[in-house]
Design a protein around this motif. Structure first.
Motif, PDB file in Angstrom:
ATOM      1  N   CYS A  97      -2.392  -3.407   0.754  1.00  0.00           N
ATOM      2  CA  CYS A  97      -2.637  -3.892  -0.611  1.00  0.00           C
ATOM      3  C   CYS A  97      -1.376  -3.889  -1.484  1.00  0.00           C
ATOM      4  O   CYS A  97      -1.314  -4.605  -2.466  1.00  0.00           O
ATOM      5  CB  CYS A  97      -3.742  -3.080  -1.273  1.00  0.00           C
ATOM      6  SG  CYS A  97      -3.238  -1.429  -1.773  1.00  0.00           S
ATOM      7  N   ARG A  98      -0.401  -3.067  -1.161  1.00  0.00           N
ATOM      8  CA  ARG A  98       0.894  -2.936  -1.875  1.00  0.00           C
ATOM      9  C   ARG A  98       0.754  -2.333  -3.265  1.00  0.00           C
ATOM     10  O   ARG A  98       1.688  -2.360  -4.054  1.00  0.00           O
ATOM     11  CB  ARG A  98       1.658  -4.273  -1.986  1.00  0.00           C
ATOM     12  CG  ARG A  98       1.585  -5.207  -0.828  1.00  0.00           C
ATOM     13  CD  ARG A  98       1.916  -4.574   0.479  1.00  0.00           C
ATOM     14  NE  ARG A  98       3.332  -4.373   0.723  1.00  0.00           N
ATOM     15  CZ  ARG A  98       3.837  -3.787   1.814  1.00  0.00           C
ATOM     16  NH1 ARG A  98       3.008  -3.341   2.757  1.00  0.00           N
ATOM     17  NH2 ARG A  98       5.114  -3.624   1.970  1.00  0.00           N
ATOM     18  N   CYS A 102       0.511   0.722  -3.978  1.00  0.00           N
ATOM     19  CA  CYS A 102       1.101   2.063  -4.067  1.00  0.00           C
ATOM     20  C   CYS A 102       2.626   2.036  -3.978  1.00  0.00           C
ATOM     21  O   CYS A 102       3.235   3.054  -3.657  1.00  0.00           O
ATOM     22  CB  CYS A 102       0.533   2.929  -2.952  1.00  0.00           C
ATOM     23  SG  CYS A 102       1.032   2.353  -1.319  1.00  0.00           S
ATOM     24  N   CYS A 119      -6.101   0.127  -0.582  1.00  0.00           N
ATOM     25  CA  CYS A 119      -6.461   0.193   0.845  1.00  0.00           C
ATOM     26  C   CYS A 119      -6.439   1.617   1.384  1.00  0.00           C
ATOM     27  O   CYS A 119      -7.123   1.927   2.350  1.00  0.00           O
ATOM     28  CB  CYS A 119      -5.560  -0.714   1.678  1.00  0.00           C
ATOM     29  SG  CYS A 119      -3.831  -0.242   1.700  1.00  0.00           S
ATOM     30  N   CYS A 151       1.696   5.071   0.682  1.00  0.00           N
ATOM     31  CA  CYS A 151       0.636   5.513   1.599  1.00  0.00           C
ATOM     32  C   CYS A 151       1.069   5.493   3.052  1.00  0.00           C
ATOM     33  O   CYS A 151       0.443   6.127   3.891  1.00  0.00           O
ATOM     34  CB  CYS A 151      -0.616   4.659   1.421  1.00  0.00           C
ATOM     35  SG  CYS A 151      -0.417   2.972   2.024  1.00  0.00           S
TER      36      CYS A 151
HETATM   37  S1  FES Z   1      -0.564  -0.325   0.614  1.00  0.00           S
HETATM   38 FE1  FES Z   1      -2.601  -0.097  -0.130  1.00  0.00          FE
HETATM   39  S2  FES Z   1      -2.619   1.923  -0.880  1.00  0.00           S
HETATM   40 FE2  FES Z   1      -0.666   1.713   0.013  1.00  0.00          FE
END
Ligand code: FES
Ligand code: SF4
Ligand code: SF4
Length: 491
Positions: A45-46, A48, A34, A62
């Motif tokens: 999106c989790r 990272c 994301c 992020c």
């Molecule tokens: S939560 Fe998607 S890139 Fe960090």
């Protein structure tokens, strides 16, 4: 200025820097879906997730700001396990489309699964939540909701960059999907950036899909000539055919591309490309056509006008100026072209549709010439037997040409460009087929590279000018495009 360590390496960063950006500064890559540097942070999106020593749980790199004394781990056992879990979660409802998906080869799911997971899913194909398959989402995009991982990059692009707000996340939980807002069409001037932004094969370009597998494509850095902004681009091509253009993000000019510029490569491969000379509507070979034009120029005994063009490179304009000055020896040549410049829409598209108004100015400064008003006055007064220019530039003097009716000799790439009443037309290589120098509206000098070859027999414009001069008995001795640049001073 917080000081921290990431994977044992020390770094000091500006306040407000996120862990993902700090890691990037150290050359440590953290996977992401994301996150995009030019969009707001959504943290959805989790992918990272990283570990902060003594922290209660993993954090998203992020959206977490670097703080003094932090010790961050980006590849610990906990982080690697979390990445596998996130991928398994994202793939629960993902269709088994890879063999027939046009994103294959540049898909974020494929790449990260191979790099960080390789785990067999614990969920069965039968349990997958089905969503709407491919459908046109506007004139230039296809949308396959089943492949979407709901990173919301597309939604944020439309609300933050184009501010056209076409897209929205509908419903909740595993029933969520991306859709157009009621009454909206996804046809903004920058819509194809969404196909680039989408990390999976949910949004794809209708122009590019299924034309070529991406691993066959070669990439050549070049410049878009769709307007005076001169965006940096990459041409993706294979076996002498261009398949798509993509942005080369840079801090000076562009992160994105407009759809008009992105699709401009199609003219190069269009069916109406000119490969022969045209004399009075009849196609003839290049050499006899050039001799015929040279004869008309000689007969005119100096009653010849030459007009430069903002659609041509500095080299080709300089060659035309030298033809006028040193070979034809006319004083009536004009490289004094102005246009309103500046970003028209607050994003990229320039008020000036021509790519080289600033470059033509350098030719005028070096090689002189008269103003456009004076040239128009002289043409309208019937002072010339021959006028020589590029096809689109001929439109700048069309009223004066109608008044006095000199023989119009033009250079054109396509039959559709030939102005009505042209006496002779010569095809020339486009700037996807021959290199050229352009100066954008910011005064930045940029060079096109040639990813493909011109159709057989089609030459660069400077080479045609060189031949015309030779047939008129006054050689310019141009052996290369660079020879034409000798007197030009770039700032
Ligand atoms: S939560 Fe998607 S890139 Fe960090
Ligand atoms: S369509 Fe693509 S860009 Fe949009 S939310 Fe889904 S995965 Fe992200
Ligand atoms: S803004 Fe201009 S230079 Fe940039 S992609 Fe569009 S047409 Fe090309």
């Amino acid at each position: 200025m917080p000081k921290l360590t990431i994977d044992g390496k020390n770094i000091e960063v500006a306040k407000g820097t996120t862990l993902l950006e700090a890691a990037q500064q150290l050359g440590i890559y953290i996977p992401r879906y994301c996150y995009h540097p030019k969009l707001s942070v959504s943290g959805s999106c989790r992918m990272c997730l990283v570990e902060v020593e003594r922290g209660p749980k993993l954090v998203t790199a992020c959206s977490t700001e670097a703080a003094d004394g932090m010790a961050v781990l980006t590849a610990s056992d906990k982080v690697m396990a979390a990445r596998r879990d996130v991928l398994e979660f994202l793939l629960i409802n993902h269709p088994l489309d890879c063999p027939i998906c046009d994103q294959a080869g540049e898909c974020g799911l494929q790449d990260y699964y191979m790099k960080y997971s390789l785990r067999k899913s614990r969920f069965s194909q039968e349990d997958k939540v089905l969503r709407q398959k491919r459908r046109a989402a506007g004139p230039r995009l296809m949308l396959d909701n089943e492949r979407c991982i709901l990173c919301t990059r597309c939604v944020r692009f439309c609300s933050e960059v184009t501010k056209t707000f076409e897209l929205e996340v509908m419903e909740r939980s595993d029933h969520s999907f991306i859709d157009l807002k009621e009454g909206k069409a996804l046809d903004n001037d920058y819509s194809l950036n969404i196909a680039d932004l989408c990390p999976v094969g949910a949004f794809t370009s209708r122009d590019f899909r299924f034309k070529q597998r991406v691993w066959f494509l070669k990439k050549t850095p070049t410049i878009c000539l769709g307007c005076a902004t001169g965006c940096k681009i990459e041409a993706h091509h294979n076996e002498n055919t261009i398949y798509r253009l993509a942005p080369r993000p840079n801090s000076e000019t562009n992160t994105w591309l407009c759809d008009h510029g992105r699709l401009s490569y199609k003219a190069v491969q269009a069916g109406d490309r000119l490969a022969k000379g045209v004399i009075k509507n009849g196609l003839i070979d290049l050499e006899p056509a050039l001799r015929e034009a040279a004869t008309r120029i000689d007969e005119a005994k100096g009653a010849v006008a030459v007009l430069g063009s903002p659609w041509l490179s500095v080299e080709d304009n300089a060659a035309l100026a030298r033809l006028a000055k040193d070979a034809i020896k006319t004083e009536s040549y004009c490289f004094d072209l102005t246009a309103e410049q500046g970003i028209k829409d607050g994003i990229l598209i320039n008020k000036d549709p021509a790519p080289n108004t600033s470059g033509v100015k350098l030719v005028k400064e070096a090689l002189g010439g008269i103003s456009l008003e004076e040239l128009v006055r002289r043409i309208a007064a019937g002072q010339f037997k021959v006028v020589l220019t590029e096809a689109r530039a001929a439109l700048l003097i069309k009223d004066a040409l109608k008044t006095s009716g000199p023989r119009l000799i033009v250079f054109a790439c396509a039959k559709s460009e030939i102005p009505a009443g042209a006496y002779a037309t010569f095809p020339y290589a486009t700037y996807f087929e021959t290199p050229g120098t352009f100066v954008n509206y910011q005064g930045l000098r940029r060079r096109t590279e040639a990813p493909v070859e011109a159709p057989e027999g089609v030459k660069p414009l400077w080479a045609l000018v060189n031949k015309l001069a030779a047939y008129s008995g006054a050689g310019l001795r141009l052996d290369s495009a660079e020879d034409a640049l000798k007197e030009i001073i770039f700032k």
